[in-house]
Design a protein around this motif. Structure first.
Motif, PDB file in Angstrom:
ATOM      1  N   ILE A   1      -1.536  -5.640   4.032  1.00  0.00           N
ATOM      2  CA  ILE A   1      -2.385  -5.159   2.899  1.00  0.00           C
ATOM      3  C   ILE A   1      -2.822  -6.219   2.102  1.00  0.00           C
ATOM      4  N   ARG A   2      -1.740  -7.535   2.411  1.00  0.00           N
ATOM      5  CA  ARG A   2      -2.232  -8.619   1.556  1.00  0.00           C
ATOM      6  C   ARG A   2      -3.558  -9.284   1.882  1.00  0.00           C
TER       7      ARG A   2
ATOM      8  N   ASN B   1       4.265 -10.646   5.460  1.00  0.00           N
ATOM      9  CA  ASN B   1       4.635 -10.333   4.068  1.00  0.00           C
ATOM     10  C   ASN B   1       5.785 -11.425   3.420  1.00  0.00           C
TER      11      ASN B   1
ATOM     12  N   CYS C   1       2.765  -7.507  -7.807  1.00  0.00           N
ATOM     13  CA  CYS C   1       1.744  -6.130  -7.680  1.00  0.00           C
ATOM     14  C   CYS C   1       3.173  -5.205  -8.063  1.00  0.00           C
TER      15      CYS C   1
ATOM     16  N   TRP D   1      -4.005  -1.944  -3.180  1.00  0.00           N
ATOM     17  CA  TRP D   1      -3.139  -1.966  -2.281  1.00  0.00           C
ATOM     18  C   TRP D   1      -2.081  -0.656  -2.727  1.00  0.00           C
ATOM     19  N   ASP D   2      -2.078  -0.540  -3.947  1.00  0.00           N
ATOM     20  CA  ASP D   2      -1.195   0.423  -4.322  1.00  0.00           C
ATOM     21  C   ASP D   2      -1.931   1.500  -3.983  1.00  0.00           C
TER      22      ASP D   2
ATOM     23  N   ASP E   1       6.954  -0.874   4.009  1.00  0.00           N
ATOM     24  CA  ASP E   1       6.099  -1.617   4.938  1.00  0.00           C
ATOM     25  C   ASP E   1       6.990  -2.932   5.532  1.00  0.00           C
TER      26      ASP E   1
ATOM     27  N   GLU F   1      -7.133  -5.786  -6.895  1.00  0.00           N
ATOM     28  CA  GLU F   1      -6.732  -5.847  -5.641  1.00  0.00           C
ATOM     29  C   GLU F   1      -5.008  -5.101  -5.460  1.00  0.00           C
ATOM     30  N   HIS F   2      -4.431  -5.219  -6.578  1.00  0.00           N
ATOM     31  CA  HIS F   2      -3.289  -4.536  -6.521  1.00  0.00           C
ATOM     32  C   HIS F   2      -3.351  -3.147  -6.857  1.00  0.00           C
TER      33      HIS F   2
END
Length: 284
Positions: A80-81, A134, A144, A111-112, A129, A107-108
């Protein structure tokens, strides 16, 4: 020559006519990631779990064992990053700024939302995850999700490098394997110093899977389930290269013993500091 170039050339030949060309705009400066302004509305997830580990350290095995629990959803590597947001025009940048959102804020939220969607679709209530890369983004992850929980998965550094080398000996000479995997190890060690979390060793996991999974369940605040060991009886999706281990060993559906630990004299010099910090070598 494009039609615009032809027209501009013709107009420039007319006395008193000046072509005004727009100045190239510099890209907006990169913002500094920050915690959610209001976690209650900015985040859907509560206390997501991240396995931080180097490559070739047994993270896929840990994933499928966790995913075999009735309350844990541990999908394949999500990366996801690497999901980024681009505000492509000045009006949209102005609009988001007026709302108080920077690109990294957005972006956060994305991602969430992606992780939350995976969790809800699974029907479970804890998401894990385990993407190895990561480790390079542990600060961003903790920014985040300030309530994120971490499992630090370690393996003997020489075994990690050796496993990565053996996957493609021609393209991955041992010297390159040491250099490549050491980056993961250093970032993992940095994360271990920075955050509270659960230390887990691959060697202990395969030697005593029940005992180690009981430790993990205690850390996560849930009861242990015997079915976690027999992960082959559960559906974990396809084992695909690029988003997790895909080799015959993980496809067997059963926990298998690891390779013997390297002798102290066989540990490459560049890996000795990490091996000592992780308890695999005695301090000299």
């Amino acid at each position: 020559m494009t039609w615009k170039t032809k027209v501009n050339s013709a107009l420039e030949g007319i006395t008193g006519y000046t072509i005004v060309r727009p100045r190239p705009q510099a890209p907006p400066p990169k913002d500094t990631p920050r915690p959610p302004a209001d976690p209650k509305i900015d985040r859907l997830l509560r206390a997501p779990v991240f396995v931080l580990s180097p490559v070739r350290s047994g993270s896929t095995l840990l994933r499928v064992m966790l995913n075999s629990h009735s309350r844990i959803h541990a999908p394949h590597e999500l990366h996801i990053r690497r999901i980024a947001v681009s505000l492509t025009t000045e009006p949209v940048r102005q609009a988001m700024d007026a709302l108080g959102h920077s690109p990294s804020d957005i972006e956060h939220v994305l991602w969430d939302r992606m992780l939350h969607r995976e969790l809800v679709a699974s029907g479970k209530d804890i998401i894990v995850d385990k993407t190895p890369s990561n480790v390079f983004a542990h600060r961003r992850i903790s920014t985040c999700w300030p309530d994120a929980r971490f499992i630090f998965l370690m393996r003997h550094p020489a075994s990690i490098a050796g496993s990565w080398h053996e996957a493609d000996p021609q393209e991955r000479p041992m010297e390159e394997a040491v250099r490549h995997t050491l980056q993961y190890m250093r970032y993992l060690q940095e994360a271990r110093r920075r955050y509270d979390g659960l230390d887990l060793r691959y060697e202990a996991l395969v030697d005593d899977p029940e005992g180690e999974m009981r430790r993990v369940c205690t850390y996560l605040g849930i009861g242990y389930e015997p079915g976690m060991i027999e992960y082959g009886r559960h559906d974990h999706g396809e084992f695909v290269k690029g988003i997790g281990d895909w080799r015959d060993k993980i496809r067997s559906g059963r926990v298998q013993r690891g390779r013997p630990l390297p002798a102290p004299e066989d540990v490459p010099e560049d890996l000795r500091e990490v091996a000592t910090a992780w308890g695999y070598l005695q301090e000299s």
